[in-house]
Design an enzyme around this catalytic site. Structure first.
Site, PDB file in Angstrom:
ATOM      1  N   GLN A  33      -6.540  36.115 -72.058  1.00 59.31           N
ATOM      2  CA  GLN A  33      -6.544  35.752 -73.692  1.00 59.31           C
ATOM      3  C   GLN A  33      -7.387  34.487 -73.395  1.00 59.31           C
ATOM      4  O   GLN A  33      -8.793  33.970 -72.738  1.00 59.31           O
ATOM      5  CB  GLN A  33      -4.624  34.487 -73.652  1.00 59.31           C
ATOM      6  CG  GLN A  33      -5.017  33.525 -71.879  1.00 59.31           C
ATOM      7  CD  GLN A  33      -4.047  32.986 -71.199  1.00 59.31           C
ATOM      8  OE1 GLN A  33      -2.461  32.920 -72.153  1.00 59.31           O
ATOM      9  NE2 GLN A  33      -3.918  32.729 -70.153  1.00 59.31           N
ATOM     10  N   GLU A 108      -0.704  31.035 -61.015  1.00 58.44           N
ATOM     11  CA  GLU A 108      -1.056  31.732 -61.781  1.00 58.44           C
ATOM     12  C   GLU A 108      -1.515  32.421 -62.665  1.00 58.44           C
ATOM     13  O   GLU A 108      -2.693  32.808 -61.235  1.00 58.44           O
ATOM     14  CB  GLU A 108      -1.276  29.901 -62.066  1.00 58.44           C
ATOM     15  CG  GLU A 108      -2.699  30.238 -63.663  1.00 58.44           C
ATOM     16  CD  GLU A 108      -2.160  30.267 -65.007  1.00 58.44           C
ATOM     17  OE1 GLU A 108      -2.536  31.116 -65.434  1.00 58.44           O
ATOM     18  OE2 GLU A 108      -1.265  29.690 -65.045  1.00 58.44           O
ATOM     19  N   ASP A 159       7.067  27.866 -65.792  1.00 58.13           N
ATOM     20  CA  ASP A 159       6.272  27.182 -66.702  1.00 58.13           C
ATOM     21  C   ASP A 159       4.869  28.320 -67.304  1.00 58.13           C
ATOM     22  O   ASP A 159       3.807  28.388 -67.479  1.00 58.13           O
ATOM     23  CB  ASP A 159       5.459  25.849 -66.950  1.00 58.13           C
ATOM     24  CG  ASP A 159       4.407  25.093 -67.894  1.00 58.13           C
ATOM     25  OD1 ASP A 159       5.247  25.553 -69.142  1.00 58.13           O
ATOM     26  OD2 ASP A 159       4.006  24.423 -67.007  1.00 58.13           O
TER      27      ASP A 159
END
Length: 286
Positions: A33, A108, A159
């Site tokens: 990203q 993550e 999250d």
């Protein structure tokens, strides 16, 4: 030195917010990203992923406290916590504030988010990165929950970004099924479900999928200024009943025992009241 450069958020095609950039700190295209971190006068340092605001120093405490303290104190005896996403470290920091937590695994997918957050937004994660109870894994959360053993965790906190792009796979039936499997008997999962005023279908669809695997499915809300559109919804799914209905005095006792006394948004009364949804949000759960 202030600039005349404005950053426009791109989450919605017909509505948004913008920030005046005081100073750009980092702009990186990772494997997954586009990551932008800049300094603002109004919100301190701000991180955007693919043009969408993820966190600001100014109001991060609201989201972080609510996505963390609510599930851990609703459970009441959570010692093993899995965090998926949350590469800025804020959730990890809040989880480790709980004295009874013995292990916190954070998975993550984008290591660049962790690296940049630690360098340019160090106050978000604080000392959590070096806490001996923490295990930080740069990897795929989907793969992790597929491989994890049954009954590995008491609470799972997801999250993630919205269910588009890199975050899309965290909203599937298979993912929730694996989460239920690796949770303990009274385990629960919380995940962000967008802003219902603008993203109502996200809450509805996520709730439908979780009902296949959890006895109790609901949501609670928090008002985070930079998540524009009103209340942010946090999906709540538990394997056992009663975790949303804990008495106020018991929440107060658990918070005191866990060491959660110095907060800026979460309180025991806020905890009890956040499940009382406005009708326009409650209808999305049906």
């Amino acid at each position: 030195m202030a600039t005349d450069i404005w950053v426009n958020e791109t989450l919605y095609p017909h509505w948004g917010q913008r920030f005046l950039v005081k100073r750009e700190l980092a702009h990186v295209r990772s494997e997954f990203q586009d990551i932008l971190i800049f300094e603002s006068d109004s919100h301190g340092r701000v991180m955007l992923l693919d043009g969408v605001v993820q966190i600001t120093e100014g109001d991060e405490f609201i989201y972080q406290e609510m996505i963390t303290h609510v599930p851990l104190l609703a459970h009441g005896d959570a010692s093993r916590v899995l965090i998926i996403g949350a590469g800025d470290g804020g959730v990890l920091k809040r989880v480790l504030q709980h004295r009874n937590v013995t292990s916190a695994v954070m998975v993550e997918i984008d290591g660049e988010v962790i690296r940049l957050a630690r360098e340019f937004m160090p106050g978000i994660g604080g000392d959590a990165w070096d806490d001996p109870r923490a295990e930080v894994i740069v990897g795929d959360g989907i793969d992790y929950v597929q491989r994890a053993a049954d009954d590995s965790f008491d609470v799972i906190i997801v999250d993630s970004t919205d269910p588009i792009g890199v975050g899309e796979v965290l909203f599937t039936d298979e993912f929730y099924g694996n989460c239920a499997r690796i949770l303990s008997e009274r385990g629960l999962i919380v995940n962000q479900c967008g802003v219902p005023f603008m993203q109502g279908e996200e809450l509805t669809e996520t709730s439908r999928r979780r009902r296949k695997h959890f006895k109790v499915v609901g949501a609670y809300v928090a008002a985070v200024p930079t998540y524009v559109g009103g209340f942010m919804a946090l999906g709540f799914a538990a394997k056992a009943p009663g975790l949303r209905e804990v008495a106020l005095t018991e929440i107060e006792r658990r918070a005191e025992a866990a060491g959660i006394t110095d907060t800026r948004y979460w309180t025991p009364r806020m905890h009890r009241n956040c499940f009382d949804l406005p009708p326009f949000i409650a209808r999305l759960l049906r």
